[in-house]
Motif scaffolding. Structure first.
Motif, PDB file in Angstrom:
ATOM      1  N   ALA A 195      53.225 -33.792  15.311  1.00  0.00           N
ATOM      2  CA  ALA A 195      52.148 -35.013  15.820  1.00  0.00           C
ATOM      3  C   ALA A 195      50.542 -33.841  16.398  1.00  0.00           C
ATOM      4  CB  ALA A 195      52.584 -35.276  17.227  1.00  0.00           C
ATOM      5  N   GLN A 196      51.668 -32.576  16.623  1.00  0.00           N
ATOM      6  CA  GLN A 196      49.685 -31.981  16.950  1.00  0.00           C
ATOM      7  C   GLN A 196      49.087 -31.428  16.080  1.00  0.00           C
ATOM      8  OE1 GLN A 196      50.729 -27.913  18.509  1.00  0.00           O
ATOM      9  NE2 GLN A 196      50.208 -28.102  20.934  1.00  0.00           N
ATOM     10  N   GLN A 197      49.603 -31.442  15.011  1.00  0.00           N
ATOM     11  CA  GLN A 197      48.543 -30.737  13.830  1.00  0.00           C
ATOM     12  C   GLN A 197      48.307 -32.467  12.723  1.00  0.00           C
ATOM     13  OE1 GLN A 197      49.194 -27.960  11.435  1.00  0.00           O
ATOM     14  NE2 GLN A 197      49.788 -27.195  12.983  1.00  0.00           N
ATOM     15  N   LEU A 198      48.885 -33.273  13.312  1.00  0.00           N
ATOM     16  CA  LEU A 198      47.706 -34.566  13.118  1.00  0.00           C
ATOM     17  C   LEU A 198      47.331 -34.606  14.520  1.00  0.00           C
ATOM     18  CD1 LEU A 198      50.833 -37.044  12.159  1.00  0.00           C
ATOM     19  CD2 LEU A 198      49.243 -36.237  10.732  1.00  0.00           C
ATOM     20  N   GLU A 199      47.187 -34.095  15.193  1.00  0.00           N
ATOM     21  CA  GLU A 199      45.752 -34.153  16.320  1.00  0.00           C
ATOM     22  C   GLU A 199      44.789 -33.614  16.336  1.00  0.00           C
ATOM     23  OE1 GLU A 199      47.824 -34.241  20.337  1.00  0.00           O
ATOM     24  OE2 GLU A 199      45.722 -35.453  20.772  1.00  0.00           O
ATOM     25  N   HIS A 200      45.128 -32.030  15.586  1.00  0.00           N
ATOM     26  CA  HIS A 200      44.199 -30.781  15.859  1.00  0.00           C
ATOM     27  C   HIS A 200      43.697 -30.651  14.223  1.00  0.00           C
ATOM     28  CE1 HIS A 200      44.474 -30.599  20.540  1.00  0.00           C
ATOM     29  NE2 HIS A 200      45.869 -30.429  20.123  1.00  0.00           N
ATOM     30  N   GLY A 201      44.558 -31.251  13.407  1.00  0.00           N
ATOM     31  CA  GLY A 201      44.513 -30.826  11.651  1.00  0.00           C
ATOM     32  C   GLY A 201      43.119 -31.255  11.112  1.00  0.00           C
ATOM     33  N   VAL A 202      42.454 -30.117  10.110  1.00  0.00           N
ATOM     34  CA  VAL A 202      40.871 -30.631   9.671  1.00  0.00           C
ATOM     35  C   VAL A 202      41.215 -31.751   8.495  1.00  0.00           C
ATOM     36  CG1 VAL A 202      39.966 -29.218   8.332  1.00  0.00           C
ATOM     37  CG2 VAL A 202      41.019 -27.789   9.900  1.00  0.00           C
ATOM     38  N   THR A 203      40.122 -32.593   8.976  1.00  0.00           N
ATOM     39  CA  THR A 203      40.086 -33.568   7.947  1.00  0.00           C
ATOM     40  C   THR A 203      39.098 -33.636   6.741  1.00  0.00           C
ATOM     41  OG1 THR A 203      41.057 -34.951   9.179  1.00  0.00           O
ATOM     42  CG2 THR A 203      39.748 -36.412   7.672  1.00  0.00           C
ATOM     43  N   LYS A 204      39.162 -33.668   5.641  1.00  0.00           N
ATOM     44  CA  LYS A 204      37.902 -33.804   4.922  1.00  0.00           C
ATOM     45  C   LYS A 204      36.444 -34.176   5.178  1.00  0.00           C
ATOM     46  CE  LYS A 204      40.490 -34.085   1.363  1.00  0.00           C
ATOM     47  NZ  LYS A 204      40.888 -34.584  -0.393  1.00  0.00           N
TER      48      LYS A 204
ATOM     49  N   VAL B 223      58.376 -18.147   0.268  1.00  0.00           N
ATOM     50  CA  VAL B 223      57.985 -19.620  -0.067  1.00  0.00           C
ATOM     51  C   VAL B 223      56.242 -20.171   1.143  1.00  0.00           C
ATOM     52  CG1 VAL B 223      57.268 -22.408  -0.984  1.00  0.00           C
ATOM     53  CG2 VAL B 223      59.211 -20.992  -1.502  1.00  0.00           C
ATOM     54  N   LEU B 224      56.777 -20.426   1.645  1.00  0.00           N
ATOM     55  CA  LEU B 224      55.934 -20.169   3.408  1.00  0.00           C
ATOM     56  C   LEU B 224      54.955 -19.465   3.335  1.00  0.00           C
ATOM     57  CD1 LEU B 224      55.450 -21.651   5.898  1.00  0.00           C
ATOM     58  CD2 LEU B 224      56.751 -19.574   7.080  1.00  0.00           C
ATOM     59  N   GLN B 225      55.197 -18.391   2.976  1.00  0.00           N
ATOM     60  CA  GLN B 225      54.058 -16.662   2.474  1.00  0.00           C
ATOM     61  C   GLN B 225      53.210 -17.512   1.585  1.00  0.00           C
ATOM     62  OE1 GLN B 225      53.353 -14.493   4.964  1.00  0.00           O
ATOM     63  NE2 GLN B 225      55.322 -15.890   5.958  1.00  0.00           N
ATOM     64  N   GLU B 226      53.806 -17.963   0.352  1.00  0.00           N
ATOM     65  CA  GLU B 226      52.357 -18.085  -0.590  1.00  0.00           C
ATOM     66  C   GLU B 226      51.278 -18.905   0.084  1.00  0.00           C
ATOM     67  OE1 GLU B 226      54.597 -18.972  -4.021  1.00  0.00           O
ATOM     68  OE2 GLU B 226      55.906 -17.433  -3.952  1.00  0.00           O
ATOM     69  N   MET B 227      52.105 -19.897   0.271  1.00  0.00           N
ATOM     70  CA  MET B 227      51.168 -21.101   1.439  1.00  0.00           C
ATOM     71  C   MET B 227      50.161 -20.665   2.085  1.00  0.00           C
ATOM     72  SD  MET B 227      54.411 -25.320   2.041  1.00  0.00           S
ATOM     73  CE  MET B 227      54.361 -25.760   0.788  1.00  0.00           C
ATOM     74  N   LEU B 228      50.372 -20.272   3.076  1.00  0.00           N
ATOM     75  CA  LEU B 228      49.730 -19.527   3.525  1.00  0.00           C
ATOM     76  C   LEU B 228      48.611 -18.667   3.539  1.00  0.00           C
ATOM     77  CD1 LEU B 228      52.303 -18.514   6.835  1.00  0.00           C
ATOM     78  CD2 LEU B 228      50.793 -21.000   6.846  1.00  0.00           C
ATOM     79  N   ALA B 229      49.226 -18.434   1.922  1.00  0.00           N
ATOM     80  CA  ALA B 229      47.536 -17.359   1.479  1.00  0.00           C
ATOM     81  C   ALA B 229      47.280 -18.261   1.067  1.00  0.00           C
ATOM     82  CB  ALA B 229      48.418 -16.325   0.276  1.00  0.00           C
ATOM     83  N   GLU B 230      47.697 -19.120  -0.182  1.00  0.00           N
ATOM     84  CA  GLU B 230      46.533 -19.395  -1.032  1.00  0.00           C
ATOM     85  C   GLU B 230      45.814 -21.044  -0.075  1.00  0.00           C
ATOM     86  OE1 GLU B 230      49.174 -22.686  -3.363  1.00  0.00           O
ATOM     87  OE2 GLU B 230      49.563 -20.765  -4.238  1.00  0.00           O
ATOM     88  N   SER B 231      46.245 -22.600   0.129  1.00  0.00           N
ATOM     89  CA  SER B 231      45.531 -23.115   0.373  1.00  0.00           C
ATOM     90  C   SER B 231      45.591 -24.001   1.958  1.00  0.00           C
ATOM     91  CB  SER B 231      46.817 -24.283  -0.367  1.00  0.00           C
ATOM     92  OG  SER B 231      47.810 -24.289  -0.283  1.00  0.00           O
ATOM     93  N   HIS B 232      45.383 -24.649   1.387  1.00  0.00           N
ATOM     94  CA  HIS B 232      44.267 -25.645   3.471  1.00  0.00           C
ATOM     95  C   HIS B 232      45.598 -26.304   3.655  1.00  0.00           C
ATOM     96  CE1 HIS B 232      42.623 -26.883  -1.101  1.00  0.00           C
ATOM     97  NE2 HIS B 232      43.508 -27.984  -0.584  1.00  0.00           N
ATOM     98  N   ILE B 233      46.573 -26.112   3.926  1.00  0.00           N
ATOM     99  CA  ILE B 233      47.116 -26.776   4.840  1.00  0.00           C
ATOM    100  C   ILE B 233      47.022 -26.935   5.927  1.00  0.00           C
ATOM    101  CG2 ILE B 233      49.141 -25.473   3.195  1.00  0.00           C
ATOM    102  CD1 ILE B 233      49.869 -23.410   5.278  1.00  0.00           C
ATOM    103  N   GLN B 234      45.916 -26.681   6.106  1.00  0.00           N
ATOM    104  CA  GLN B 234      46.270 -27.532   7.854  1.00  0.00           C
ATOM    105  C   GLN B 234      45.341 -28.542   7.366  1.00  0.00           C
ATOM    106  OE1 GLN B 234      44.043 -24.030  10.484  1.00  0.00           O
ATOM    107  NE2 GLN B 234      44.968 -23.226   8.788  1.00  0.00           N
ATOM    108  N   GLN B 235      44.583 -28.848   6.490  1.00  0.00           N
ATOM    109  CA  GLN B 235      44.188 -30.306   6.374  1.00  0.00           C
ATOM    110  C   GLN B 235      44.432 -31.261   6.346  1.00  0.00           C
ATOM    111  OE1 GLN B 235      40.061 -29.273   3.660  1.00  0.00           O
ATOM    112  NE2 GLN B 235      41.191 -31.115   1.877  1.00  0.00           N
ATOM    113  N   VAL B 236      45.080 -32.367   7.305  1.00  0.00           N
ATOM    114  CA  VAL B 236      46.053 -32.737   7.398  1.00  0.00           C
ATOM    115  C   VAL B 236      46.081 -34.443   6.261  1.00  0.00           C
ATOM    116  CG1 VAL B 236      46.687 -32.419   9.606  1.00  0.00           C
ATOM    117  CG2 VAL B 236      45.608 -34.489   9.481  1.00  0.00           C
TER     118      VAL B 236
END
Lengths: 185, 185
Positions: free
Chosen positions: A176-185, B134-147
DNA sequence: GCTGACATGTAACGTGTTACATGATTTT
DNA sequence: AAAATCATGTAACACGTTACATGTCAGC
């Protein structure tokens, strides 16, 4: 030969004799017992257990309530249950719809999805509180460290329940927190 | 109308077009995807999705390998999936055989039971290590914060997986320890 | 007489697993 | 020639849910 549900019923009957109706009520609520089943599954399964002589029953006549069949585990039933508990097995699969939905979260409206996850965070948090209250009662009264007492079985299951609900509710809040503060394109 | 499995398939097809065989392989391993299914369930389900126009397929002819049907999600399919993700739902039930066995632990031989729980502690611990890599790989490469990116969906599911495996393996170790040091009558 | 809790079943349907069945192409 | 991977299906069975079905007894 005996299904998992069969062992669930034997596990309850190993503690105390029960009618199908009793078992049905015990398997409806998740307090210290996770494997739920409906009476429509329980009655036929009891008949199968009886056919294998793992349980027996006696009809108990009641004045104030309808008559009932009270099932008791046999020594063969106890042996089968005891053997099953320690037999090697594969890891059970986690089949949870909310986790599956999370996989496609990126498609959803962040606001609506956030609401869903907050609701489930709340539900799991409440379940956690309930379990923790049960744990307090357990720690107070009984010999739960005695690994050959039924209470130890309940205690072990409850501890998993507490760990599970805590982990799950925290995850829901985190989503829920990620959805609140998460970046959007 | 559409089953959970149907949404699982739509969730995979929303990321990239796949053949039934591709989907089948993706649903065998639990890496970032928990809902497993066999090909015998997938092929009929794809036919149902196609009948509802939630997916379409084209036959792709291959020289080096047998021809295949490549399925693509339609905009109707994407709408259905998006809507499903945020729709209110009940809490899913946890159906885990080892937990059920724990309920009858008191009947078992502590040594044999301890061995079973140590084995499962190990298995879940290994799964945890794999997820963390897998998480380490994910954190390194991509825009995972982009919901609104598919990676966020994978990230969210992976985080649950890590929490689950950590909690579960710790519980197994705890049970094993109890069986080792626990009091007996 | 009606409602609700107690009590026990069966039937129909949906989902999931195992097994059956076939066939192309590549590698050993 | 045999085995492995790719590729797609169906059939039989087990398990689980929902709905159907019936009946007792207590309290209102």
């Amino acid at each position: 030969m005996t299904s998992i549900l069969g062992y669930a019923l034997l596990g309850l009957l190993a503690r105390e004799p029960c009618s199908g109706y009793d078992l049905s009520r015990k398997m409806q609520k998740p307090i210290s017992f996770f494997w739920r089943a409906r009476h429509s599954q329980i009655y036929p399964e009891l008949a199968k257990l009886e056919a294998q002589s793992l349980v027996t029953y006696t009809v108990v006549e009641q004045q104030d309530q309808p008559d009932k069949k009270v099932y008791t585990i046999t020594s063969a039933g106890e042996d089968a249950l005891r053997k099953w508990v320690s037999t090697p097995m594969d890891v059970s699969m986690l089949r949870d719809e909310l986790i599956l939905r999370a996989y496609s979260l990126w498609l959803a409206s962040p606001d609506e999805a956030r609401q869903l996850f907050l609701t489930h965070a709340q539900l799991h948090s409440e379940q956690l509180n309930m379990y923790e209250a049960v744990l307090q009662e357990m720690l107070a009264e009984s010999h739960i460290q005695q690994v050959d007492s039924p209470q130890f079985g309940s205690y072990a299951v409850l501890m998993l329940g507490i760990g599970y609900e805590r982990m799950y509710s925290e995850w829901c809040y985190w989503v829920a927190q990620q959805l609140e503060h998460g970046v959007t394109k």
